[in-house]
Design a protein around this motif. Structure first.
Motif, PDB file in Angstrom:
ATOM      1  N   ILE A  57      35.476  18.486 -13.387  1.00  0.00           N
ATOM      2  CA  ILE A  57      35.323  17.115 -13.903  1.00  0.00           C
ATOM      3  C   ILE A  57      34.475  16.283 -12.942  1.00  0.00           C
ATOM      4  O   ILE A  57      33.563  15.562 -13.367  1.00  0.00           O
ATOM      5  CB  ILE A  57      36.707  16.467 -14.119  1.00  0.00           C
ATOM      6  N   ARG A  89      32.275  17.342 -10.921  1.00  0.00           N
ATOM      7  CA  ARG A  89      30.886  17.823 -10.969  1.00  0.00           C
ATOM      8  C   ARG A  89      30.198  17.367 -12.255  1.00  0.00           C
ATOM      9  O   ARG A  89      28.990  17.091 -12.256  1.00  0.00           O
ATOM     10  CB  ARG A  89      30.871  19.355 -10.898  1.00  0.00           C
ATOM     11  N   ALA A  90      30.950  17.260 -13.345  1.00  0.00           N
ATOM     12  CA  ALA A  90      30.359  16.879 -14.625  1.00  0.00           C
ATOM     13  C   ALA A  90      29.969  15.404 -14.674  1.00  0.00           C
ATOM     14  O   ALA A  90      28.994  15.041 -15.334  1.00  0.00           O
ATOM     15  CB  ALA A  90      31.330  17.198 -15.766  1.00  0.00           C
ATOM     16  N   ILE A  91      30.712  14.560 -13.959  1.00  0.00           N
ATOM     17  CA  ILE A  91      30.429  13.117 -14.001  1.00  0.00           C
ATOM     18  C   ILE A  91      29.023  12.800 -13.478  1.00  0.00           C
ATOM     19  O   ILE A  91      28.242  12.144 -14.170  1.00  0.00           O
ATOM     20  CB  ILE A  91      31.512  12.333 -13.230  1.00  0.00           C
ATOM     21  N   ALA A 122      26.548  14.843 -13.212  1.00  0.00           N
ATOM     22  CA  ALA A 122      25.606  15.543 -14.086  1.00  0.00           C
ATOM     23  C   ALA A 122      25.341  14.737 -15.357  1.00  0.00           C
ATOM     24  O   ALA A 122      24.223  14.761 -15.898  1.00  0.00           O
ATOM     25  CB  ALA A 122      26.153  16.928 -14.448  1.00  0.00           C
ATOM     26  N   PHE A 123      26.344  14.001 -15.811  1.00  0.00           N
ATOM     27  CA  PHE A 123      26.186  13.169 -17.010  1.00  0.00           C
ATOM     28  C   PHE A 123      25.302  11.959 -16.721  1.00  0.00           C
ATOM     29  O   PHE A 123      24.423  11.602 -17.514  1.00  0.00           O
ATOM     30  CB  PHE A 123      27.570  12.717 -17.501  1.00  0.00           C
ATOM     31  N   PHE A 124      25.526  11.324 -15.569  1.00  0.00           N
ATOM     32  CA  PHE A 124      24.794  10.086 -15.278  1.00  0.00           C
ATOM     33  C   PHE A 124      23.410  10.319 -14.682  1.00  0.00           C
ATOM     34  O   PHE A 124      22.576   9.416 -14.703  1.00  0.00           O
ATOM     35  CB  PHE A 124      25.630   9.205 -14.335  1.00  0.00           C
ATOM     36  N   HIS A 125      23.159  11.484 -14.123  1.00  0.00           N
ATOM     37  CA  HIS A 125      21.855  11.755 -13.507  1.00  0.00           C
ATOM     38  C   HIS A 125      20.690  11.560 -14.472  1.00  0.00           C
ATOM     39  O   HIS A 125      19.722  10.852 -14.147  1.00  0.00           O
ATOM     40  CB  HIS A 125      21.836  13.163 -12.912  1.00  0.00           C
ATOM     41  N   ILE A 127      20.577   9.783 -17.186  1.00  0.00           N
ATOM     42  CA  ILE A 127      20.517   8.374 -17.568  1.00  0.00           C
ATOM     43  C   ILE A 127      19.805   7.574 -16.498  1.00  0.00           C
ATOM     44  O   ILE A 127      18.927   6.751 -16.777  1.00  0.00           O
ATOM     45  CB  ILE A 127      21.942   7.821 -17.807  1.00  0.00           C
ATOM     46  N   SER A 167      16.342  15.056 -21.587  1.00  0.00           N
ATOM     47  CA  SER A 167      17.199  15.975 -22.345  1.00  0.00           C
ATOM     48  C   SER A 167      16.477  17.281 -22.643  1.00  0.00           C
ATOM     49  O   SER A 167      17.035  18.376 -22.474  1.00  0.00           O
ATOM     50  CB  SER A 167      17.644  15.310 -23.653  1.00  0.00           C
ATOM     51  N   ASN A 216      16.013  19.490 -19.556  1.00  0.00           N
ATOM     52  CA  ASN A 216      17.242  20.209 -19.196  1.00  0.00           C
ATOM     53  C   ASN A 216      17.495  21.387 -20.126  1.00  0.00           C
ATOM     54  O   ASN A 216      17.936  22.456 -19.682  1.00  0.00           O
ATOM     55  CB  ASN A 216      18.433  19.250 -19.217  1.00  0.00           C
TER      56      ASN A 216
END
Length: 305
Positions: free
Chosen positions: A21, A23-25, A27-30, A32, A255, A258
């Motif tokens: 979790i 690590r995912a946070i 990765a989600f905001f990078h 953006i 997007s 990636n």
């Protein structure tokens, strides 16, 4: 017995879930944050100068990636792993303060204006450009993902030289970003033609000459420069046809890039598993050839507009 095993492994499973979790946070905001940075850079200069401003963002990204890994290793080896996390946490805090201090506040756009941007998704040029970016990033980052393995198993060099070449490749990327900022302003069409063809030539050169350490080193330095230009070129391919939807275009670029990295890593890994490390460059060649086909289609669509 099984219940005892469950109780034994349960704390480890909880720790692993927390790590995933955490690590995912980021990765989600990078993506953006990167898309926002591209948009802000483009808005800060006249439209025809936006590639230069965006190139500066790419320079910062390349510098961060190039220096971040060896710096982390240095801090961790000389102090502790925890200290390296603390150090980069402090850097992120500084980034937040700089954002608050130097990025001007933006008025909230109306929902109607935001909906207008999504209308560009009906244009064929958008989807053709997206495919170009996906294929180009698949080639560049697919090979980069296995560059260490290529150097270790085919070139057969030491781990110390591999680390040095990875650093030099990253620094060459920064040089490529500088060049891209000027070439995409002064000669965008020539850049779109020269970069993919040069990538193919360099990958083929690695296939035949990558067994020699000196030859591979020289080729990788040049390849790093063209890959830096290619990163900027990919962003330009998506954003330039739809200047009325910069934010959406930058989001599409991140997007799609990636997705391309994921596909490229998978395809290059397949080539390695079937034929060996040397053949990772042929996978990259195939992907660049496909990107050229869609680049030609993109150019034809632009002519017919």
């Amino acid at each position: 017995m099984s219940l005892a095993l469950v109780r034994f492994w349960q704390p480890f499973a909880q720790i692993l879930l927390c790590c995933l979790i955490l690590r995912a946070i980021p990765a989600f905001f990078h993506p953006i944050f990167c898309a926002f940075a591209f948009s802000m850079a483009a808005d800060s200069v006249p439209h025809n100068e936006s590639p230069k401003a965006i190139a500066k963002v790419f320079i910062a990204i390349s510098a961060g990636m190039t220096l971040g890994v060896p710096l982390t290793s240095f801090i961790a080896s000389n102090t502790s792993l925890e200290m390296s996390f603390i150090f980069f946490g402090a850097l992120n805090a500084l980034s937040l303060l700089a954002t608050l201090a130097f990025i001007p506040s933006q008025k909230q756009e109306q929902k109607a204006a935001q909906k207008e941007q999504f209308k560009v998704l009906a244009k064929p040029i958008v989807w053709v450009s997206v495919i170009v970016v996906m294929l180009l990033n698949s080639a560049m980052f697919g090979f980069y993902s296995y560059m260490s393995e290529f150097l270790l198993n085919f070139t057969q060099v030491s781990f110390n030289l591999i680390s040095a070449l990875l650093l030099i490749y990253g620094l060459s990327n920064i040089i490529g970003n500088f060049i891209a900022g000027k070439s995409l302003v002064s000669a965008p069409n020539a850049t779109l033609r020269i970069v993919p063809l040069s990538l193919i030539a360099l990958y083929v050169a690695l296939f035949f000459g990558g067994g020699n350490a000196w030859g591979a080193s020289v080729i990788l330095i040049i390849l790093g420069i063209f890959a830096g230009v290619g990163n900027n070129m990919a962003q330009f391919v998506v954003t330039s046809p739809i200047p009325e939807a910069k934010e959406l275009a930058n989001g599409l670029f991140i997007s799609t890039a990636n997705i391309g990295i994921t596909l490229g890593t998978s395809l290059c890994g397949l080539f390695i598993s079937l034929n060996g490390s040397r053949f990772v460059v042929l996978a990259a060649v195939c992907l660049v050839v496909l990107s050229i086909i869609f680049l030609m289609l993109r150019g034809q669509i632009l002519k017919d507009r």
